[in-house]
Design an enzyme around this catalytic site. Structure first.
Site, PDB file in Angstrom:
ATOM      1  N   ASP A  80       0.845  -1.114   0.042  1.00 44.37           N
ATOM      2  CA  ASP A  80       0.021  -0.064  -0.064  1.00 44.37           C
ATOM      3  C   ASP A  80       0.781   1.137   0.062  1.00 44.37           C
ATOM      4  O   ASP A  80       0.920   2.085   1.013  1.00 44.37           O
ATOM      5  CB  ASP A  80      -0.932  -0.152   1.367  1.00 44.37           C
ATOM      6  CG  ASP A  80      -1.772   1.182   1.402  1.00 44.37           C
ATOM      7  OD1 ASP A  80      -1.936   1.906   0.432  1.00 44.37           O
ATOM      8  OD2 ASP A  80      -2.519   1.130   2.374  1.00 44.37           O
ATOM      9  N   THR A 110       2.985   4.524  -1.687  1.00 49.18           N
ATOM     10  CA  THR A 110       2.920   5.829  -2.650  1.00 49.18           C
ATOM     11  C   THR A 110       3.379   5.705  -3.866  1.00 49.18           C
ATOM     12  O   THR A 110       3.783   4.513  -4.245  1.00 49.18           O
ATOM     13  CB  THR A 110       3.933   6.875  -2.092  1.00 49.18           C
ATOM     14  OG1 THR A 110       4.920   6.468  -1.489  1.00 49.18           O
ATOM     15  CG2 THR A 110       3.185   7.729  -0.904  1.00 49.18           C
ATOM     16  N   ASP A 111       3.094   6.423  -4.783  1.00 46.99           N
ATOM     17  CA  ASP A 111       3.531   6.254  -6.475  1.00 46.99           C
ATOM     18  C   ASP A 111       5.156   6.117  -6.340  1.00 46.99           C
ATOM     19  O   ASP A 111       5.744   6.625  -5.276  1.00 46.99           O
ATOM     20  CB  ASP A 111       2.909   7.312  -7.173  1.00 46.99           C
ATOM     21  CG  ASP A 111       1.226   7.175  -7.306  1.00 46.99           C
ATOM     22  OD1 ASP A 111       0.951   6.006  -6.719  1.00 46.99           O
ATOM     23  OD2 ASP A 111       0.755   8.317  -7.557  1.00 46.99           O
TER      24      ASP A 111
HETATM   25  N1  SAM Z   1      -3.608   4.675  -0.578  1.00 46.63           N
HETATM   26  C1  SAM Z   1      -2.220   5.405  -1.094  1.00 46.63           C
HETATM   27  C2  SAM Z   1      -2.319   5.614  -2.671  1.00 46.63           C
HETATM   28  O1  SAM Z   1      -2.075   4.661  -3.345  1.00 46.63           O
HETATM   29  O2  SAM Z   1      -1.985   6.757  -2.854  1.00 46.63           O
HETATM   30  C3  SAM Z   1      -1.015   5.012  -0.339  1.00 46.63           C
HETATM   31  C4  SAM Z   1      -1.457   5.689   1.018  1.00 46.63           C
HETATM   32  S1  SAM Z   1      -0.027   5.280   2.134  1.00 46.63           S
HETATM   33  C5  SAM Z   1      -0.122   6.664   3.148  1.00 46.63           C
HETATM   34  C6  SAM Z   1       1.533   5.165   1.439  1.00 46.63           C
HETATM   35  C7  SAM Z   1       2.728   5.218   2.323  1.00 46.63           C
HETATM   36  O3  SAM Z   1       3.975   4.361   1.867  1.00 46.63           O
HETATM   37  C8  SAM Z   1       3.351   6.488   2.654  1.00 46.63           C
HETATM   38  O4  SAM Z   1       2.892   6.932   4.059  1.00 46.63           O
HETATM   39  C9  SAM Z   1       4.752   6.435   2.664  1.00 46.63           C
HETATM   40  O5  SAM Z   1       5.539   7.076   3.449  1.00 46.63           O
HETATM   41  C10 SAM Z   1       4.823   4.826   2.471  1.00 46.63           C
HETATM   42  N2  SAM Z   1       6.097   4.425   1.938  1.00 46.63           N
HETATM   43  C11 SAM Z   1       6.824   4.845   0.745  1.00 46.63           C
HETATM   44  N3  SAM Z   1       7.936   4.043   0.488  1.00 46.63           N
HETATM   45  C12 SAM Z   1       8.080   3.105   1.430  1.00 46.63           C
HETATM   46  C13 SAM Z   1       8.863   2.219   1.776  1.00 46.63           C
HETATM   47  N4  SAM Z   1      10.122   2.042   1.069  1.00 46.63           N
HETATM   48  N5  SAM Z   1       8.926   1.404   2.793  1.00 46.63           N
HETATM   49  C14 SAM Z   1       7.836   1.590   3.680  1.00 46.63           C
HETATM   50  N6  SAM Z   1       6.898   2.466   3.546  1.00 46.63           N
HETATM   51  C15 SAM Z   1       6.969   3.167   2.177  1.00 46.63           C
END
Ligand code: SAM
Length: 278
Positions: free
Chosen positions: A155, A157-158
């Site tokens: 889940d 980020t892009d």
């Molecule tokens: N539902 C969402 C979308 O598709 O836009 C995604 C939501 S969630 C808030 C995404 C999370 O992924 C972020 O809080 C970000 O900090 C986390 N994230 C990004 N890269 C990551 C990584 N390498 N390991 C763990 N978390 C990560």
């Protein structure tokens, strides 16, 4: 005076929402974090200018990223979420009584803190005794868990900043190795209209690693183009032979056994292009 936030979705396209109040704007070590109170969608979590989730339409994404894999696996005891710091996916995962533990591995603890403060409807699931929050890079953490997970949910980020690696072949090899023999995973894979090349590449990687590799979609109003996709890779179980009884009993607003089945039916143009890419 009116205040509007615009997410620039492409060079030539944006989604604008009228803002009632800005609740938080913060630069974290990883990204620019904002929580906005909007008139149309309630509270909205924004990272680096991209809408992550909103109070009014979050249920579609979170139900679809959680229930499709969890009703496909026969005994989903150990579940791991990468990203997802808002807690929405964990909330849905915990609806399954077969889940013994769900670990959320979020790289940015400021996202978790903001969700705990401003989005309790999503984040309160993180206080459940079956939930565990780990503050780490998901790709690195996963390497420490060979064969340990029944279901992995990406889940993220892009593919910008720390999430870039979560879209690369090496990461999916790690996901494969972290899954138990009957394991399966789902990862959000952006818009079939705007990101076809990325989806084709992801599916190619997943097909090279898993005997079952499929794309499914859901209609999500605030995500670019309104149609969103998820890529699923499974070692054994096929998502169209899922547990319909369990699916029917879930208390959901979007997900149902019928939606589960229909989500794998792709528009002709997308189906044909992905088949050709095999
Ligand atoms: N539902 C969402 C979308 O598709 O836009 C995604 C939501 S969630 C808030 C995404 C999370 O992924 C972020 O809080 C970000 O900090 C986390 N994230 C990004 N890269 C990551 C990584 N390498 N390991 C763990 N978390 C990560």
């Amino acid at each position: 005076m009116e205040f509007w936030f615009t997410e620039k979705q492409t060079e030539h396209l944006g989604l604008s929402v009228r803002v009632h109040k800005s609740l938080l704007i913060e630069q974290t070590p990883f990204q620019k974090l904002a929580v906005l109170e909007t008139y149309q969608y309630g509270r909205m979590l924004v990272l680096d200018g991209a809408i992550q989730t909103t109070e009014r339409d979050e249920f579609v994404y979170h139900e679809m990223i959680a229930h499709v894999p969890l009703t496909t696996h026969r005994r989903p005891g150990e579940v791991l979420v990468i990203g997802g710091g808002d807690g929405g996916a964990v909330r849905e995962i915990l609806r399954h009584s077969k889940v013994r533990r769900v670990r959320l591995v979020e790289i940015d603890d400021r996202v978790v803190a903001a969700a705990r403060r401003f989005l309790p409807g999503l984040s309160q699931a993180l206080d459940d005794p079956r939930a565990e929050v780990v503050n780490a890079d998901g790709a690195e953490y996963l390497r420490t868990l060979p064969g340990a997970c029944d279901v992995i949910i990406v889940d993220s980020t892009d593919p910008v900043g720390p999430a870039v690696k979560l879209f690369e072949a090496d990461f999916f090899r790690t996901v494969h190795d972290a899954l138990a023999p009957e394991g399966l995973f789902v990862a959000q894979s952006k818009s079939p209209y705007l990101d076809r090349g990325l989806i084709r590449d992801l599916l190619g990687i997943v097909r090279s690693l898993f005997p079952v590799a499929l794309l499914y979609t859901a209609a999500i109003p605030t995500y670019p183009s309104g149609l969103w996709s998820f890529v699923l890779g499974s070692k054994v179980h096929h998502p169209l032979t899922f547990d319909e009884g369990r699916a029917e009993k879930l208390e959901t607003r979007y997900y149902s056994p019928e939606i589960h089945r229909a989500a794998f039916v792709l528009p002709r143009e997308i189906r044909d292009e992905l088949n050709q890419a095999q």
